[in-house]
Enzyme design. Sequence first.
Site, PDB file in Angstrom:
ATOM      1  CG  HIS A 154       7.722   1.568  -3.416  1.00  0.00           C
ATOM      2  ND1 HIS A 154       8.283   2.723  -2.915  1.00  0.00           N
ATOM      3  CD2 HIS A 154       6.383   1.721  -3.227  1.00  0.00           C
ATOM      4  CE1 HIS A 154       7.336   3.516  -2.439  1.00  0.00           C
ATOM      5  NE2 HIS A 154       6.170   2.937  -2.615  1.00  0.00           N
ATOM      6  CG  HIS A 197       2.589   3.361  -5.826  1.00  0.00           C
ATOM      7  ND1 HIS A 197       1.640   2.857  -4.964  1.00  0.00           N
ATOM      8  CD2 HIS A 197       3.655   3.665  -5.048  1.00  0.00           C
ATOM      9  CE1 HIS A 197       2.123   2.868  -3.722  1.00  0.00           C
ATOM     10  NE2 HIS A 197       3.343   3.347  -3.749  1.00  0.00           N
ATOM     11  CG  ASP A 239       2.778   2.091  -0.426  1.00  0.00           C
ATOM     12  OD1 ASP A 239       3.648   1.668  -1.209  1.00  0.00           O
ATOM     13  OD2 ASP A 239       2.425   3.281  -0.380  1.00  0.00           O
ATOM     14  CG  HIS A 248     -10.571   3.031  42.627  1.00  0.00           C
ATOM     15  ND1 HIS A 248      -9.556   2.615  41.788  1.00  0.00           N
ATOM     16  CD2 HIS A 248     -11.122   1.905  43.136  1.00  0.00           C
ATOM     17  CE1 HIS A 248      -9.488   1.290  41.799  1.00  0.00           C
ATOM     18  NE2 HIS A 248     -10.427   0.823  42.608  1.00  0.00           N
ATOM     19  CG  ASP A 258      11.499   1.688  -1.734  1.00  0.00           C
ATOM     20  OD1 ASP A 258      11.560   1.987  -2.935  1.00  0.00           O
ATOM     21  OD2 ASP A 258      11.303   0.526  -1.346  1.00  0.00           O
TER      22      ASP A 258
END
Lengths: 444, 183
Positions: free
Chosen positions: A208, A213, A357, A103, A205
């Site tokens: 991992h 990887h 990931d 508006h 982490d």
Amino acid sequence: MFDVSELVQPDQGLINPSIYTDPEIYQAELERVFARSWLFLAHDTQLPKPGSFVQTYMAEDPVLVVRQRDGSVKAFLNQCRHRGMRICRADEGVARAFTCTYHGWGYNLAGELVNVPMQDRAYHDDIDKAKWGPTRVPRLHNHKGFIFGTWDESAPSFEDYLGDMVWYFDALADRYDAGLTLVPGATKWVIDCNWKFAAEQFASDMYHVPSSHASALVALIEDPAILAEFQAQSAAAPGRQYAGNGHGSGFALRPDLVPTQAGPDFDAWVVANREQIYRRIGEQRALAVNGHNTVFPNFSWLTINNTMRVWHPRGPGQIEVWSWTYLPKDADERAKQAVRTSTIRTFSAAGVFETDDGENWTEIQQVLRGHQARKTTFNARMGLGHERHGTDGMPGGVTDDMYTEMAARGMYRRWADLMSGLSWPEITDRDEARQQGEQEAHRA
Amino acid sequence: MSNFAAPPPQRRTDVDLATRYDIERFLYLEAELLDDQKFEDWLELFDDDIHYWLPTRTTRTVRERDLEIAGPDGAAFIDDDKAFLAGRVRRLASGRSWSEEPPSRTRRLITNIRPIRLESGEFEVRVNFHVLRSRAERHHDTFFGERTDLLRRIPQEPGFHIARRRIVLDTTTLLAPSISIFL
Ligand code: FES
Ligand SMILES: [Fe+2]
């Protein structure tokens, strides 16, 4: 209703996975975690001139962050007070004012309502415009170019909120005399997983990396002999992890600033500026703090990989990743291009690290559709009871290795305290008592 | 650095039907190699100086529309040279790139092929694409947008090398967890 003490037991390293799936818990998180914490909004270099704006999110709330004419920054909800339409529908740009398209209510750069169409006829001039501006983000803090905001007037100051994490954050934020700049543009993508998977991994982490990887280095290093040598060296490197106030940082201790992943063009610049870096943050910190980091709840970066990101929650089972590449502002063009391309190749949505990931997180989220799967307690006990607080002069709770889940436990502790509805003074008192206990245990 | 930032002004002419046929045949062959996961063969299609680029884009107002697609110094999903493309192919062959192990199934539709002959004798080819990717049990992604390739004639089969590729997706926020396939 849920009982937070049954959902996570940080001191035992136990997690009930319903915290990643339950819609009721998610709604409570929006209120008790995200609306009470300091959240990353923008970096100074995204707002180069008066009128520069970006639209970002504080959790699910769209927020406009705007450079004012006097150089300061203001932030307000991107929601018109008339019927709630988005005030601005571009991701970023330069504006003189914002006009709601529904508006036509008009707002200035500060987010003040300045124009109401047909104010005399439609409102009989009976509208107090000062009362009907969009909801302001009441507290902003600029930490060395990084702009954070919180909705919570009672939250600790940003400095107290960061606590010892500031030392680790400044390994990034305070590294260069001229400061940092972002490569223009955020890279945005969607992962079907709970935000805590991503935030926790970047807090805590390193574990991992060898498995997740395994293939990334294959892309980066052609010669199998060099690859094997590199993998052996990184596996053997000693490391540290910091945890405090829900934040986390973990890293390997490096013998030198170079070589970097970005390659020789950037290395040359780093070597030429080595003394500057050491003078600003000290040799120990420059060499050590190079790994993964999360400022609770959802702002993360990888110091050595030049990527930073926000994990915007989108329901219990989805996030939007918004990621940026950062560069030393006064690096030469070759060095900048080297960093830019290497970060894109490793940590964009097509990055050879990043893609793997997301694969883990989406799979976990899929498995958690199961009733039994949601009842199965998760193990976050790595390093529990073996946290030697050998600090090397590093501030805060620091363990003598990066392979631990101390920072994950710290993150869930802060999460639990907030989710229990404790007040900020109660939370800070608890944290201080805990830290004192740890220090005494260390002295004993 | 990108050659798309400031393309040198060149006389641009239409191609004859025979050339168009050769180009279409080449593009379909490329699509087939990718969908059949013959990545080493696919890599042979590129010149040694290939720049393989997928810039990001943002939503902008009409006035700032020309800033929508990130420039050569801006954010990108992909910004590869030949060596890194080869690295990606090595990675896929390693059997340990978990976002592609087990591998995705892809189906790509290459349409609206618009080739132009440049003064240099090279060809600039714009195509629309739609790539469907199916992963694991029920994961499904869809990528669509426009590719602009610079093609060079070579004397042997399959007749061309790709010297530049710019990919522009029609999405700003990518509604997929990753781009672990080739577009
Ligand atoms: S909703 Fe904005 S003017 Fe009506
Ligand atoms: Fe990772």
